[in-house]
Design an enzyme around this catalytic site. Structure first.
Site, mmCIF file in Angstrom:
data_model
loop_
_atom_site.group_PDB
_atom_site.id
_atom_site.type_symbol
_atom_site.label_atom_id
_atom_site.label_comp_id
_atom_site.label_asym_id
_atom_site.label_seq_id
_atom_site.Cartn_x
_atom_site.Cartn_y
_atom_site.Cartn_z
ATOM 1 N N HIS A 177 -13.628 -0.596 -0.834
ATOM 2 C CA HIS A 177 -13.810 -1.898 -1.470
ATOM 3 C C HIS A 177 -14.673 -2.796 -0.587
ATOM 4 C CE1 HIS A 177 -10.133 -2.482 1.038
ATOM 5 N NE2 HIS A 177 -10.824 -3.540 1.398
HETATM 6 C C1 T46 Z 1 -9.572 -4.118 4.342
HETATM 7 C C2 T46 Z 1 -9.083 -2.920 5.059
HETATM 8 C C3 T46 Z 1 -9.599 -2.827 6.462
HETATM 9 C C4 T46 Z 1 -0.835 -6.992 0.705
HETATM 10 O O1 T46 Z 1 0.125 -7.206 -0.054
HETATM 11 N N1 T46 Z 1 -1.200 -7.937 1.636
HETATM 12 C C5 T46 Z 1 -2.221 -7.748 2.511
HETATM 13 O O2 T46 Z 1 -2.503 -8.633 3.348
HETATM 14 C C6 T46 Z 1 -2.952 -6.512 2.453
HETATM 15 C C7 T46 Z 1 -4.114 -6.239 3.415
HETATM 16 C C8 T46 Z 1 -2.585 -5.578 1.511
HETATM 17 N N2 T46 Z 1 -1.554 -5.832 0.660
HETATM 18 C C9 T46 Z 1 -1.180 -4.780 -0.318
HETATM 19 C C10 T46 Z 1 -2.206 -4.490 -1.384
HETATM 20 C C11 T46 Z 1 -1.952 -3.019 -1.693
HETATM 21 O O3 T46 Z 1 -0.928 -2.917 -2.671
HETATM 22 O O4 T46 Z 1 -0.991 -3.564 0.407
HETATM 23 C C12 T46 Z 1 -1.415 -2.457 -0.377
HETATM 24 C C13 T46 Z 1 -2.456 -1.637 0.391
HETATM 25 O O5 T46 Z 1 -3.687 -2.390 0.487
HETATM 26 P P1 T46 Z 1 -5.118 -1.712 0.367
HETATM 27 O O6 T46 Z 1 -5.048 -0.573 -0.572
HETATM 28 O O7 T46 Z 1 -6.116 -2.795 0.063
HETATM 29 O O8 T46 Z 1 -5.322 -1.171 1.863
HETATM 30 P P2 T46 Z 1 -6.664 -0.626 2.550
HETATM 31 O O9 T46 Z 1 -6.250 0.024 3.816
HETATM 32 O O10 T46 Z 1 -7.472 0.163 1.610
HETATM 33 O O11 T46 Z 1 -7.506 -1.962 2.877
HETATM 34 C C14 T46 Z 1 -7.016 -2.907 3.796
HETATM 35 C C15 T46 Z 1 -7.289 -4.338 3.292
HETATM 36 O O12 T46 Z 1 -6.691 -4.495 1.998
HETATM 37 C C16 T46 Z 1 -8.751 -4.637 3.202
HETATM 38 O O13 T46 Z 1 -8.959 -6.031 3.021
HETATM 39 O O14 T46 Z 1 -10.680 -4.570 4.565
HETATM 40 O O15 T46 Z 1 -7.660 -2.746 5.063
#
Ligand code: T46
Length: 143
Positions: A54
């Site tokens: 993303h």
């Molecule tokens: C990024 C990379 C480096 C939350 O509820 N609060 C939060 O602050 C974050 C970061 C995530 N979430 C929830 C949203 C999803 O349901 O945690 C779950 C996993 O998040 P995501 O799939 O977005 O995780 P990554 O590792 O793909 O991405 C994360 C960050 O979301 C993103 O901003 O730049 O780490």
């Protein structure tokens, strides 16, 4: 703080070391170029797992591997780049409108992320073709 005029930049943090070991202090608007509104961390990432996929409309972040190592692919207006994050004293600054994928996490990797905004799912661009359209329209505006 080094000149962070690019969309993706390495940041080195000063190490305060003595005969007991090392300490790193990070202050907003001094060691990172924004007010820190949120901190989260990734750890225990499953082997061969790739995360991210993303970009963000507004959010800027700094990724710091406080333990272990991982690799980050970024895609911005200057193209795709690969960054190996393996030093707790070095972070990767990623501005808004940069696609990122994180992979090759070591078992002991703890990736701390300093974020300029609170969590907001509406700030995510999770569709790569949508991201490419935004990138193209930005590039066209700059010509
Ligand atoms: C990024 C990379 C480096 C939350 O509820 N609060 C939060 O602050 C974050 C970061 C995530 N979430 C929830 C949203 C999803 O349901 O945690 C779950 C996993 O998040 P995501 O799939 O977005 O995780 P990554 O590792 O793909 O991405 C994360 C960050 O979301 C993103 O901003 O730049 O780490």
């Amino acid at each position: 703080m080094s000149d962070l005029s690019g969309l993706v930049e390495n940041i080195s943090f000063p190490i305060i070391g003595d005969d007991r070991g090392n300490l790193i202090a990070i202050e907003q608007m001094k060691d990172v170029p924004f007010d820190i509104k949120r901190i989260y961390y990734l750890y225990g990432t499953v082997e061969n797992m790739r995360r991210g996929y993303h970009a963000h409309y507004h959010l800027s972040q700094v990724l710091i591997p406080v333990s272990g190592h991982c690799t980050v692919m970024t895609h911005d207006e200057s193209g795709k780049r690969t960054h190996v994050l393996n030093k707790p004293s070095e972070g990767l600054f990623i501005k808004n409108l940069v696609w990122r994928e994180m992979y090759e996490f070591s078992d002991d990797c703890v990736l701390v992320v300093l974020a300029s905004e609170l969590y907001d799912e509406d700030d995510y661009i999770r569709d790569y073709s949508e991201f490419l359209k935004i990138l193209e329209s930005n590039n066209a505006e700059e010509v």
